[in-house]
Design a protein around this motif. Structure first.
Motif, PDB file in Angstrom:
ATOM      1  N   LEU A 167       1.821   3.403  -3.401  1.00  0.00           N
ATOM      2  CA  LEU A 167       2.435   4.314  -4.367  1.00  0.00           C
ATOM      3  C   LEU A 167       2.977   5.545  -3.658  1.00  0.00           C
ATOM      4  CD1 LEU A 167       3.094   5.506  -7.127  1.00  0.00           C
ATOM      5  CD2 LEU A 167       0.677   6.126  -7.371  1.00  0.00           C
ATOM      6  N   ARG A 168       2.193   6.133  -2.757  1.00  0.00           N
ATOM      7  CA  ARG A 168       2.639   7.336  -2.059  1.00  0.00           C
ATOM      8  C   ARG A 168       3.885   7.047  -1.211  1.00  0.00           C
ATOM      9  NH1 ARG A 168      -0.575  10.655   2.614  1.00  0.00           N
ATOM     10  NH2 ARG A 168       0.065   8.831   3.801  1.00  0.00           N
ATOM     11  N   ALA A 169       3.877   5.918  -0.502  1.00  0.00           N
ATOM     12  CA  ALA A 169       5.024   5.570   0.329  1.00  0.00           C
ATOM     13  C   ALA A 169       6.273   5.365  -0.513  1.00  0.00           C
ATOM     14  CB  ALA A 169       4.712   4.312   1.140  1.00  0.00           C
ATOM     15  N   THR A 170       6.114   4.736  -1.683  1.00  0.00           N
ATOM     16  CA  THR A 170       7.252   4.507  -2.565  1.00  0.00           C
ATOM     17  C   THR A 170       7.770   5.818  -3.129  1.00  0.00           C
ATOM     18  OG1 THR A 170       6.265   2.376  -3.177  1.00  0.00           O
ATOM     19  CG2 THR A 170       8.073   3.180  -4.542  1.00  0.00           C
ATOM     20  N   GLU A 171       6.854   6.718  -3.486  1.00  0.00           N
ATOM     21  CA  GLU A 171       7.263   8.041  -3.984  1.00  0.00           C
ATOM     22  C   GLU A 171       8.126   8.776  -2.977  1.00  0.00           C
ATOM     23  OE1 GLU A 171       4.793  10.785  -6.643  1.00  0.00           O
ATOM     24  OE2 GLU A 171       3.287   9.710  -5.474  1.00  0.00           O
ATOM     25  N   ARG A 172       7.805   8.628  -1.705  1.00  0.00           N
ATOM     26  CA  ARG A 172       8.522   9.369  -0.668  1.00  0.00           C
ATOM     27  C   ARG A 172       9.911   8.800  -0.404  1.00  0.00           C
ATOM     28  NH1 ARG A 172       3.701  10.853   3.727  1.00  0.00           N
ATOM     29  NH2 ARG A 172       2.698  12.406   2.377  1.00  0.00           N
TER      30      ARG A 172
END
Length: 311
Positions: free
Chosen positions: A144-149
């Motif tokens: 999720l964090r990687a996709t948000e970035r």
């Protein structure tokens, strides 16, 4: 849509080249399913592209999704080398229709979790440090964090994705709130190389006398109790409430093994900034608290770090 169709054709071409380069098939005709997949992309009638589960070894199909004919990929069935080569296209697929379909979450996670991703390096670092029940949540939180970035995910999309991760944790017989804590701690970077929990491991285990099991028990408590971070919500949370939570955590933080020695007030997105600024004023005026600010514009993150001893 034409650009995405061309990109999808590039995926089909890569699949064919991958099969040709495979030592077991390089001297045999291209398998029918690769050529059929290319024909489906080039000549099929579809208005959108999605990532969904398909039967084993089926690369794609045209299906009706929400009343629209879509070309559906299954990233489980596409070789990892091809996924990595076309990662940006797969991520672009999830931007269709001005948003991210929560039902596609698994597909995005599969693409993000490639061997070159930070997800794998951070996950591998903690695979023997975290209690086992947290590992699926941790992996999904990193995705999720990687996709948000990379993508501009809406607040609602992130909320829904977080809810799905927590629900999965609940279905495995665990507390969904601890999953939410872990997602927030991961998003803020506390598990990164050199982050709070990495430093904790270095001090307690590598340099100290604690065992990995001791550390696992301690990190279990930190995830369940969330003793040093106040995560600000833009809806339904006031600066006064933030201050109350901060002061309460400050009174208790020294009770925890290897206290980090600070309380972080964390917010993402402009809706949280004003609340944190208001809390800053209250803590400054009422307590003369010692504070410092940290910002990460890449993920719109704002952290106000407070010294517990000054509250």
């Amino acid at each position: 849509m034409d650009n995405v169709r061309l990109g999808a054709r590039a995926i089909a071409d890569s699949l064919i080249e991958h099969i040709r380069g495979n030592s077991e098939t390089k001297y045999t005709p291209i398998a029918t399913r690769e050529t059929e997949f290319k024909e489906l992309i080039v000549h099929g009638e579809y208005e959108d592209i999605r990532v969904r589960d398909l039967p084993a070894e089926q690369y794609g199909a045209i299906k009706e999704v929400d009343g629209i004919h879509c070309l559906v990929f299954d990233t489980d069935n596409i070789p990892n080398e091809v996924l990595i080569e076309h990662k940006e296209l797969f991520l672009e697929i999830h931007k269709q229709k001005d948003g991210f379909a929560v039902g596609d979450r698994g597909g995005v996670a599969k693409v993000m979790k490639n061997p070159d991703s930070d997800i794998n390096s951070i996950f591998d670092q903690y695979v023997d440090r975290l209690p086992r029940r947290f590992l699926p949540v941790f992996e999904d939180a990193l995705a999720l964090r990687a996709t948000e970035r990379i993508q501009n995910l809406s607040r609602g999309t992130v909320y829904d994705w977080r809810g799905e991760i927590a629900d999965d944790h609940r279905r495995r017989g665990n507390d969904p709130m601890e999953a939410q804590h872990l997602i927030s701690l991961t998003s803020t970077g506390y598990f990164d190389n050199g982050g709070v929990f990495d430093e904790m491991y270095a001090e307690l285990v590598k340099k100290g006398s604690r065992t990995s099991k001791d550390y696992s028990d301690i990190i279990d408590t930190y995830i369940r109790k969330n003793p040093f971070a106040v995560f600000v919500r833009s809806n339904g949370m006031t600066a006064e409430e933030v201050c109350t939570l901060t002061i309460d955590k400050a009174k208790r933080i020294e009770r925890y093994p290897w206290s980090p020695g600070f309380i972080d007030i964390c917010g993402k997105g402009e809706g949280t900034y004003e609340i944190i600024d208001q809390a800053h004023v209250i803590l400054d005026n009422d307590y003369d608290a010692e504070m410092s600010e940290y910002r990460d514009p890449d993920i719109e993150q704002y952290i106000l770090r407070v010294s517990p001893d000054t509250l």
